[in-house]
Design a protein around this motif. Structure first.
Motif, PDB file in Angstrom:
ATOM      1  N   GLU A  32       0.855  -1.193   0.000  1.00  0.00           N
ATOM      2  CA  GLU A  32       0.000   0.000   0.000  1.00  0.00           C
ATOM      3  C   GLU A  32       0.887   1.237   0.000  1.00  0.00           C
ATOM      4  OE1 GLU A  32      -3.151   0.306  -0.283  1.00  0.00           O
ATOM      5  OE2 GLU A  32      -3.861  -1.763   0.002  1.00  0.00           O
ATOM      6  N   GLN A  33       0.831   1.979  -1.102  1.00  0.00           N
ATOM      7  CA  GLN A  33       1.566   3.239  -1.231  1.00  0.00           C
ATOM      8  C   GLN A  33       3.044   3.074  -0.845  1.00  0.00           C
ATOM      9  OE1 GLN A  33       0.347   6.358  -2.513  1.00  0.00           O
ATOM     10  NE2 GLN A  33      -1.103   4.794  -3.224  1.00  0.00           N
ATOM     11  N   GLU A  34       3.730   2.183  -1.605  1.00  0.00           N
ATOM     12  CA  GLU A  34       5.160   1.940  -1.398  1.00  0.00           C
ATOM     13  C   GLU A  34       5.927   2.314  -2.659  1.00  0.00           C
ATOM     14  OE1 GLU A  34       6.475   1.208   1.356  1.00  0.00           O
ATOM     15  OE2 GLU A  34       4.894   0.273   2.565  1.00  0.00           O
ATOM     16  N   THR A  35       7.186   2.702  -2.483  1.00  0.00           N
ATOM     17  CA  THR A  35       8.022   3.024  -3.635  1.00  0.00           C
ATOM     18  C   THR A  35       8.383   1.746  -4.379  1.00  0.00           C
ATOM     19  OG1 THR A  35      10.080   2.843  -2.400  1.00  0.00           O
ATOM     20  CG2 THR A  35       8.997   4.997  -2.410  1.00  0.00           C
ATOM     21  N   ILE A  36       8.815   1.931  -5.639  1.00  0.00           N
ATOM     22  CA  ILE A  36       9.181   0.767  -6.442  1.00  0.00           C
ATOM     23  C   ILE A  36      10.386   0.047  -5.840  1.00  0.00           C
ATOM     24  CG2 ILE A  36      10.702   2.064  -7.995  1.00  0.00           C
ATOM     25  CD1 ILE A  36       8.333  -0.859  -8.923  1.00  0.00           C
ATOM     26  N   GLU A  37      11.329   0.820  -5.221  1.00  0.00           N
ATOM     27  CA  GLU A  37      12.481   0.183  -4.587  1.00  0.00           C
ATOM     28  C   GLU A  37      12.060  -0.731  -3.448  1.00  0.00           C
ATOM     29  OE1 GLU A  37      12.361   3.333  -5.355  1.00  0.00           O
ATOM     30  OE2 GLU A  37      14.167   3.920  -6.454  1.00  0.00           O
ATOM     31  N   THR A  38      11.111  -0.257  -2.630  1.00  0.00           N
ATOM     32  CA  THR A  38      10.632  -1.058  -1.501  1.00  0.00           C
ATOM     33  C   THR A  38       9.950  -2.334  -1.983  1.00  0.00           C
ATOM     34  OG1 THR A  38      10.320   0.938  -0.171  1.00  0.00           O
ATOM     35  CG2 THR A  38       9.157  -1.057   0.545  1.00  0.00           C
ATOM     36  N   ILE A  39       9.150  -2.214  -3.033  1.00  0.00           N
ATOM     37  CA  ILE A  39       8.426  -3.377  -3.567  1.00  0.00           C
ATOM     38  C   ILE A  39       9.403  -4.405  -4.118  1.00  0.00           C
ATOM     39  CG2 ILE A  39       6.810  -4.146  -5.349  1.00  0.00           C
ATOM     40  CD1 ILE A  39       5.424  -1.408  -5.039  1.00  0.00           C
ATOM     41  N   LEU A  40      10.373  -3.945  -4.909  1.00  0.00           N
ATOM     42  CA  LEU A  40      11.302  -4.885  -5.537  1.00  0.00           C
ATOM     43  C   LEU A  40      12.234  -5.531  -4.508  1.00  0.00           C
ATOM     44  CD1 LEU A  40      12.220  -3.011  -8.843  1.00  0.00           C
ATOM     45  CD2 LEU A  40      10.522  -4.802  -8.479  1.00  0.00           C
ATOM     46  N   LYS A  41      12.686  -4.769  -3.529  1.00  0.00           N
ATOM     47  CA  LYS A  41      13.520  -5.350  -2.477  1.00  0.00           C
ATOM     48  C   LYS A  41      12.780  -6.466  -1.742  1.00  0.00           C
ATOM     49  CE  LYS A  41      16.568  -1.468  -1.388  1.00  0.00           C
ATOM     50  NZ  LYS A  41      16.917  -0.430  -0.380  1.00  0.00           N
ATOM     51  N   SER A  42      11.495  -6.289  -1.530  1.00  0.00           N
ATOM     52  CA  SER A  42      10.710  -7.283  -0.802  1.00  0.00           C
ATOM     53  C   SER A  42      10.496  -8.552  -1.619  1.00  0.00           C
ATOM     54  CB  SER A  42       9.351  -6.676  -0.417  1.00  0.00           C
ATOM     55  OG  SER A  42       8.553  -7.647   0.229  1.00  0.00           O
ATOM     56  N   ILE A  43      10.123  -8.398  -2.899  1.00  0.00           N
ATOM     57  CA  ILE A  43       9.771  -9.604  -3.663  1.00  0.00           C
ATOM     58  C   ILE A  43      11.017 -10.373  -4.121  1.00  0.00           C
ATOM     59  CG2 ILE A  43       7.585  -8.617  -4.412  1.00  0.00           C
ATOM     60  CD1 ILE A  43       8.771  -8.109  -7.131  1.00  0.00           C
ATOM     61  N   PHE A  44      12.181  -9.698  -4.186  1.00  0.00           N
ATOM     62  CA  PHE A  44      13.420 -10.390  -4.597  1.00  0.00           C
ATOM     63  C   PHE A  44      14.363 -10.666  -3.428  1.00  0.00           C
ATOM     64  CE2 PHE A  44      12.686  -8.113  -8.844  1.00  0.00           C
ATOM     65  CZ  PHE A  44      12.009  -9.203  -9.371  1.00  0.00           C
ATOM     66  N   GLN A  45      13.859 -10.492  -2.211  1.00  0.00           N
ATOM     67  CA  GLN A  45      14.717 -10.608  -1.031  1.00  0.00           C
ATOM     68  C   GLN A  45      15.344 -12.001  -0.898  1.00  0.00           C
ATOM     69  OE1 GLN A  45      12.713  -9.705   2.623  1.00  0.00           O
ATOM     70  NE2 GLN A  45      14.579  -9.736   3.840  1.00  0.00           N
ATOM     71  N   GLU A  46      14.572 -13.053  -1.152  1.00  0.00           N
ATOM     72  CA  GLU A  46      15.054 -14.423  -0.968  1.00  0.00           C
ATOM     73  C   GLU A  46      15.605 -15.024  -2.262  1.00  0.00           C
ATOM     74  OE1 GLU A  46      15.232 -15.773   1.973  1.00  0.00           O
ATOM     75  OE2 GLU A  46      14.284 -14.027   2.897  1.00  0.00           O
ATOM     76  N   THR A  47      15.890 -14.188  -3.249  1.00  0.00           N
ATOM     77  CA  THR A  47      16.423 -14.666  -4.522  1.00  0.00           C
ATOM     78  C   THR A  47      17.834 -14.117  -4.720  1.00  0.00           C
ATOM     79  OG1 THR A  47      15.698 -12.824  -5.910  1.00  0.00           O
ATOM     80  CG2 THR A  47      14.061 -14.531  -5.397  1.00  0.00           C
ATOM     81  N   ASN A  48      18.442 -14.488  -5.837  1.00  0.00           N
ATOM     82  CA  ASN A  48      19.767 -13.947  -6.168  1.00  0.00           C
ATOM     83  C   ASN A  48      19.674 -12.803  -7.183  1.00  0.00           C
ATOM     84  OD1 ASN A  48      19.023 -15.366  -8.417  1.00  0.00           O
ATOM     85  ND2 ASN A  48      20.914 -16.573  -8.569  1.00  0.00           N
ATOM     86  N   LEU A  49      18.499 -12.160  -7.262  1.00  0.00           N
ATOM     87  CA  LEU A  49      18.270 -11.084  -8.222  1.00  0.00           C
ATOM     88  C   LEU A  49      18.481  -9.709  -7.581  1.00  0.00           C
ATOM     89  CD1 LEU A  49      15.091 -12.375 -10.097  1.00  0.00           C
ATOM     90  CD2 LEU A  49      17.480 -12.529 -10.820  1.00  0.00           C
ATOM     91  N   ASN A  50      19.159  -8.832  -8.314  1.00  0.00           N
ATOM     92  CA  ASN A  50      19.277  -7.424  -7.960  1.00  0.00           C
ATOM     93  C   ASN A  50      18.565  -6.585  -9.019  1.00  0.00           C
ATOM     94  OD1 ASN A  50      20.765  -7.151  -5.490  1.00  0.00           O
ATOM     95  ND2 ASN A  50      22.578  -7.921  -6.568  1.00  0.00           N
TER      96      ASN A  50
END
Length: 909
Positions: free
Chosen positions: A66-84
């Motif tokens: 809810e009302q989050e920046t794109i950086e916050t969203i991407l950090k969360s969904i790729f946190q447990e992966t090897n993606l930057n």
């Protein structure tokens, strides 16, 4: 004005960039793939993503923002992966492992290690196909961090795990090894490294890696094809070198296929008899005597389930299908704390896993038996099923034996096994095994003997994390025999049966605290149920009476812990402790005898009744297990060990060798548990000459409350069994020498053992004293034991095998005279086991022919042509005496007194 316009334009560009990167979004992902989540972001914003599709496989997202920046969203969904990711206005670039810098890190100008910048490391190897990036790069430069890399080492051919593989980091003193599931965990420095993997029978492999953080790495090894034809004890060098425990031997079924044996069928348990310290009382015996111990002092496990009688066909065959057996670990000393309940040894047998990739199988056809095993994937790369069966058509062999009793007999057997393996996910494995064997034989036309083994086990292996792993195992085992006697006189027909069953649960945890301490700890509990025997008349007109002996029940439990402590690079110590308890349970009636006097009818003072599941008595035992290994260098090391064990179950047999109709008894008020201690010391040397390995081990064992019997004792259907039992002191000692050669055209091993096994039955009462209370030789005391197993490869397809065995004759009691008492003549016997039967020796030879090595063919074949007892040695099986016409005459019986040729065809697809 021109400069003002440029300034205004620059200002709006900055505002636009700022507004893009700080724009806030509201979005929800409900079980979406990563690619679907990206498409959803693109549909509700101006962002455009750039990436490789294969990077997003197996990523599933369920999150709400809810009302989050794109950086916050991407950090969360790729946190447990090897993606930057890198945001450039409305463009978002995804990278795998690598972090794109848009400014110099805060610590850029601080002192750095040899890996100055991560970008340069990646660029250096960007065209190297052997390079693997591990973990996810961050924006900081690391100086001395290490990260945990875990994974599995597997066989490239069949995807099966490789145990005891060595993993090391090149040019660094960092090593580890895989467990029985092929899994490993190792701490690796940040940055550029080369990981090297070695395993016996496989090609060495190496992999360049760049480590950014914790991660996974799985590797496949290719088999060394030229080693499959050699007679080898595979994997022993690496295993023994790493472990501190003494007296451990590993045999793999594939490695013993060339050894000539009777009737041509490869037999991993018979091959074990060629290892120093492991003997049997005679040809065709079912049990094992390990370092001077009795047959009942060996714990035999098949996929963690107990097998009480591991033999078919009077002991000539093991009860294990050779095509479904993977390997056997034999612990003669230094028994790990997670094993218990037996004094002398553990035979830990593991069956093969099914093929996860394709349908495969192998089998053999011989003159007495045929075998088959089939393997198929149930879910490709995740679940498999292996099934195997074996049967015999052996009556024609019996009719050609010299022994008249065996000549008129008949025998048949079969066994079945099935194993299911399921890799649920990277942290959970499930295995289940079911086993059944059945034997029938008749020594006369009016009697039929039948005995059966049943076993089942299920194991759940779970990884909590890279350092903590668990193994929960539940198993059940049954052994029973029946005797049906149907003479012409129906009034004398009867059925006699015996049964023992056990159910066990064990939880074992492996905890790697750090590089120096690796713990194994857990608990186990086992419930015994024994039907000591029932005698039932078959006919209603029978003159016999029904007899039923009181059933027995007992609960054996234990807690255990072992610390594998790497003190220095040269010194390793295993410190273990096991605390065991045993509680015999009701319902039961226990007889009470007068203290300090022999147990007999005249000293019986009463009985005590115990209700259902009521505790009769509690026995406890503290069992320390200590072992150490010291490396003088890479090729010379010594080992020393001490272990103590308790045994709460006893085999009842007044035969010289173990018989299918022997029974078992639990400890109770009148039968004490056995206990034993062993001290061992060994020196091990890997010789440069011809890749030879030399080991010399010595041991000393002492035991208490070892079971024996009064002369003329009746052990069958005796409801006052304790009155004929004796419990005494045992001791054994020996020196074992083994020379092995695993590679080259000539390979195999030569072993020699000098050992003694002695027993002392002393008492202040004469009827409980044997040989005046002095130590005397046990039934299986054979001081000298020599064996040689050799294989010579002429070509890749043709080889010659031979094994030679020599043993001192076992002890025996002879009649030495006659005497008269009360007008009756009696035979006078020597002290027990004062004499010996003639020495035993045997030479077997075999020629092995492999089919052509074309890859594309229906099946690969293997022929074995062998001759058992090629010298025709008339080795005595037993000596007995008959009084005839006033004279005592001795007779010798043997099993095979002529050469036995065999041809066996084996196939594999």
């Amino acid at each position: 004005m021109k400069y003002l316009n440029l300034l205004i334009l620059f200002f709006f560009v900055i505002i636009n960039c700022f507004s893009q990167t700080n724009k806030k979004l509201s979005v929800e992902f409900n079980n979406l793939t990563a690619e679907q989540a990206i498409e959803k972001i693109e549909s509700i914003s101006d962002y455009k993503f750039y990436f490789e599709e294969n990077w997003l496989k197996n990523i599933v997202i369920t999150k709400k923002f809810e009302q989050e920046t794109i950086e916050t969203i991407l950090k969360s969904i790729f946190q447990e992966t090897n993606l930057n990711f890198f945001v450039d206005n409305n463009k978002i670039i995804l990278t795998q492992n690598i972090y794109i810098q848009n400014k110099l890190p805060d610590n850029f100008f601080k002192p750095k290690n040899t890996i100055s910048t991560k970008t340069s490391v990646v660029n250096k190897f960007q065209n190297d196909e052997n390079l693997t990036l591990i973990g996810k790069e961050t924006g900081e430069i690391k100086n001395s961090d290490t990260y945990v890399i875990s994974g599995k080492i597997k066989n490239l051919k069949n995807n099966s795990p490789i145990a005891n593989a060595t993993i090391k980091i090149k040019n660094k003193t960092i090593t580890t090894s895989t467990n029985e599931n092929g899994a490993f965990s190792i701490n690796v420095p940040y940055g550029e490294n080369t990981i090297e993997v070695e395993a016996s029978g496989f090609l060495k492999t190496s992999k360049k890696i760049i480590v950014f953080s914790d991660g996974k790495l799985d590797l496949d090894l290719s088999e060394k094809i030229n080693q499959l034809k050699e007679v080898v004890v595979k994997g022993k060098r690496n295993k023994i070198t790493r472990a501190a425990i003494t007296g451990v031997t590993t045999l793999e079924a594939e490695g013993i296929k060339n050894i000539p044996v009777v009737f041509g069928e490869r037999d991993i348990l018979k091959a074990a008899l060629t290892i120093p310290g492991i003997k049997t009382t005679g040809e065709g015996s079912a049990g094992f005597n390990v370092r001077g111990g009795k047959e009942d002092q060996n714990l035999i496990l098949l996929d963690n389930a107990t097998i009480y009688n591991p033999a078919h066909f009077f002991g000539f065959f093991s009860a294990l299908n050779p095509y479904t057996t993977n390997k056997i670990d034999i612990y003669k000393g230094g028994i790990p704390s997670y094993f218990g309940g037996r004094l002398s040894s553990v035979f830990d047998i593991s069956s093969k896993n099914g093929n996860l990739e394709k349908i495969s199988g192998e089998g053999g056809i011989g003159p007495v038996t045929s075998n088959i095993s089939l393997s198929t994937p149930i879910i490709k790369k995740k679940a498999s099923l292996m099934i195997g069966g074996r049967g015999t058509y052996s009556d024609w062999i019996l009719k050609n034996l010299k022994n008249e009793r065996l000549k008129k007999s008949q025998a048949s057997f079969y066994d079945l096994i099935a194993k299911y393996k399921h890799i649920i996910n990277k942290n959970n494995d499930l295995e289940a095994t079911v086993y059944f064997s059945n034997d029938k034989y008749s020594l006369s036309s009016d009697s039929l003997f039948n005995y059966k083994n049943k076993a089942a086990s299920i194991s759940w292996k779970h990884n909590f994390n890279d350092k903590l792993k668990s193994d929960l195992n539940i198993s059940t085992s049954d052994y029973e025999f029946n005797v049906d006697y149907n003479p012409q006189e129906n009034i004398k027909s009867f059925n006699f049966n015996f049964k023992i069953s056990e159910s066990q649960a064990t939880l074992k945890l492996n905890h790697s605290l750090n590089e120096k301490h690796k713990l194994i700890y857990g608990i186990s509990s086992k419930l015994y149920n024994i039907n000591p025997g029932s005698f039932t008349p078959i006919s209603n007109e029978s003159i016999l009476k029904k007899i039923e002996i009181q059933k027995e029940k007992g609960l054996e439990s234990a807690a255990f812990i072992t610390d594998n402590y790497k003190v220095t690079n040269k010194l390793m110590v295993d410190i273990g402790l096991r605390y065991s308890t045993f509680i015999p349970l009701g319902s039961s009636t226990q007889r009470i005898y007068e203290a300090g006097l022999p147990l007999s009818e005249s000293t019986l003072i009463g009985e005590k009744n115990f209700g259902q599941n009521e505790s009769i008595k509690t026995f406890t035992g503290l069992e320390p297990r200590v072992a150490l290994k010291y490396n003088f260098n890479d090729k010379l090391y010594i080992k020393a060990g001490y272990d103590k064990s308790f045994q709460y179950i006893h085999l009842l047999s007044n035969n010289t060798t173990q018989s299918p109709t022997d029974t078992w008894k639990l400890s109770d008020l009148n039968v004490k548990p056995q206990s034993g201690e062993q001290y061992s010391l060994g020196i091990f040397k890997n010789l440069d000459y011809k890749d030879l390995e030399l080991s010399i081990e010595g041991y000393y064992k002492k035991s208490q409350n070892v079971l024996d019997y009064k002369v003329g004792s009746n052990l069958i259907l005796n409801d006052k069994l304790e009155t004929v039992l004796l419990q005494g002191e045992g001791k054994s000692y020996g020196l074992e020498v083994l020379i092995k050669k695993q590679t080259g055209k000539l390979n195999g091993w030569i072993g020699y053992t000098y050992s003694r096994s002695l027993l002392k039955l002393d008492s202040e009462f004469n009827d409980e004293k044997v040989n005046n209370g002095e130590f005397f030789a046990s039934n299986f005391d054979k001081p000298h034991d020599f064996s040689a197993v050799l294989n010579y490869k002429f070509t890749k397809r043709y080889s010659f095998s031979a094994n030679f065995i020599y043993q001192t004759g076992r002890p025996i009691t002879y009649p030495i005279g006659k005497y008269t008492f009360a007008n009756a003549e009696y035979t006078l016997y020597s002290d027990r086991n004062k004499f010996r039967i003639p020495d035993y020796y045997r030479l077997d030879i075999g020629v092995n022919i492999e089919g052509n090595h074309k890859i594309k063919k229906l099946a690969h074949s293997f022929w074995n042509i062998s001759i058992y007892n090629v010298l025709g040695r008339n080795n005595p099986y037993s000596i007995f005496f008959i009084t005839s016409e006033g004279q005592v005459k001795g007779y010798k019986t043997s099993i095979f007194n002529i050469p036995i040729p065999t041809i066996t065809y084996n196939f594999k697809f």
